[in-house]
Design an enzyme around this catalytic site. Structure first.
Site, PDB file in Angstrom:
ATOM      1  N   THR A  19      -0.248  -9.930  11.011  1.00  0.00           N
ATOM      2  CA  THR A  19       0.469  -8.913  10.224  1.00  0.00           C
ATOM      3  C   THR A  19       1.502  -8.212  11.106  1.00  0.00           C
ATOM      4  O   THR A  19       2.103  -7.228  10.692  1.00  0.00           O
ATOM      5  CB  THR A  19      -0.514  -7.868   9.658  1.00  0.00           C
ATOM      6  N   ALA A 259      -1.501   0.979  18.629  1.00  0.00           N
ATOM      7  CA  ALA A 259      -1.615   0.175  17.418  1.00  0.00           C
ATOM      8  C   ALA A 259      -0.214  -0.153  16.967  1.00  0.00           C
ATOM      9  O   ALA A 259       0.721   0.611  17.188  1.00  0.00           O
ATOM     10  CB  ALA A 259      -2.359   0.941  16.329  1.00  0.00           C
ATOM     11  N   LYS A 260      -0.100  -1.311  16.319  1.00  0.00           N
ATOM     12  CA  LYS A 260       1.253  -1.729  15.985  1.00  0.00           C
ATOM     13  C   LYS A 260       1.898  -0.743  15.023  1.00  0.00           C
ATOM     14  O   LYS A 260       3.097  -0.508  15.080  1.00  0.00           O
ATOM     15  CB  LYS A 260       1.280  -3.163  15.464  1.00  0.00           C
ATOM     16  N   ARG A 261       1.101  -0.116  14.154  1.00  0.00           N
ATOM     17  CA  ARG A 261       1.719   0.815  13.208  1.00  0.00           C
ATOM     18  C   ARG A 261       2.234   2.076  13.910  1.00  0.00           C
ATOM     19  O   ARG A 261       3.040   2.809  13.376  1.00  0.00           O
ATOM     20  CB  ARG A 261       0.760   1.168  12.071  1.00  0.00           C
ATOM     21  N   GLY A 263       3.903   1.901  16.653  1.00  0.00           N
ATOM     22  CA  GLY A 263       5.035   1.468  17.473  1.00  0.00           C
ATOM     23  C   GLY A 263       4.646   1.116  18.897  1.00  0.00           C
ATOM     24  O   GLY A 263       5.462   1.247  19.813  1.00  0.00           O
TER      25      GLY A 263
END
Ligand code: GLU
Length: 293
Positions: A19, A259-261, A263
């Site tokens: 994702t 976390a990727k969300r 950034g």
């Protein structure tokens, strides 16, 4: 299948969802699992958890393979791609349904929110507010009629019925902590198949860990509560229990979890910024002797 024992050869896995791009937290999970397997002469597997067809993208899968190879990781056997195995997950759902452990739930999110508000709120489980059980109380005739009329539905685990199959409490082995007692009831009647996704993460991950002979699951500690439910599914299906190592989530310079969300820098950003694979392995906390890799 026999219960897992520590005399079995170690089999670890890395199971990312495509994702987004991998970041340092993923690198930690992957490197730890890879290294544990290689040091023990065991196996390291790669599994792509792409059951959520709305969020997963093939370009992220390609990037995962590329980033792992760049880091110096190799894996045993073919990559296991979950979206190619929906028929197997269906068989598990059918087996649980046949034993009266699942029921169809026709509620929309809005209906659940209204029902929860009407009863003055519901306790929160690891996956959100506990389902108030509306569709558990439907009669078999009503269920059949609504299915026959083409209404879409999710499949929920009847937690009460599932717990009633146990003759003793469930535990799991956590590295460095020993045996921890499970409390699967805190998930309530959890969804095991969604209206738009034919099998849930919880079902697929336990199925695949069993099918692939995984003996040690390493993943972030945000998934530790899920292990209580995973042990219940393993018990219902007669699958062996791996050991677990839930690692602390890596924190960014601001002290917030990576976390990727949020950034977090992707591994490919670090690579493009000129970091070497060895430096990134150090940053991920699993550097050291990589035997020239
Ligand atoms: N696919 C999950 C994720 O990327 C991890 C599953 C697991 O390791 O059990 O968050």
């Amino acid at each position: 299948m026999a219960a897992s024992s520590h005399s079995e050869p170690l089999c670890t896995r890395f199971a990312p969802s495509p994702t987004g791009f991998l970041h340092l937290g993923h690198a930690h999970s992957a490197l730890f699992a890879w290294r544990a397997a290689r040091e023990a002469g065991g196996r390291f597997l790669l599994r792509i958890e792409d059951i959520d067809r709305t969020r997963c993208r093939p370009e992220y899968t390609a990037a995962i393979l590329e980033d792992l190879a760049w880091l110096g990781l190799d894996w045993d056997g073919p990559v296991h791609v979950q979206s190619e195995h929906f028929a197997e997950y269906r068989t598990v759902l059918d087996s649980l349904s046949a034993r009266g452990l699942l029921y169809p739930c026709f509620c929309t999110r809005a209906e659940i929110a209204r029902e929860v508000a009407a009863i003055g709120g519901a306790p929160h489980g690891p996956d959100g507010p506990l389902y108030p059980g509306t569709c558990r109380r439907l009669s078999p005739v009503e269920r059949e009629a609504r299915i026959a009329s083409g209404e879409s539905y999710a499949l929920r685990l009847d937690m009460g019925a599932a717990l009633a199959t146990l003759d003793r409490p469930l535990f799991f082995d956590e590295w460095g902590e020993g045996r921890l007692r499970c409390d699967p009831a805190r998930f309530g009647d959890v969804v095991l198949a969604r209206k738009d996704t034919p099998a849930s993460y919880h079902l697929c991950v336990t199925h695949d860990d069993a099918l692939q002979g995984v003996t040690l699951v390493t993943r972030g500690e945000d998934l530790k509560p899920a292990t209580d439910l995973h042990r219940l599914i393993q018990s219902l299906m007669g699958w062996p229990a791996p050991s677990y190592r839930h690692h602390a989530l890596l924190l960014g310079p601001d002290g917030r979890r990576l976390a990727k969300r949020d950034g977090a820098p992707a591994l490919r950003d670090l690579r493009e910024a000129g970091r070497s694979a060895a430096e990134v392995r150090e940053m991920a906390g699993v550097g050291g002797d990589f035997a020239g890799r």
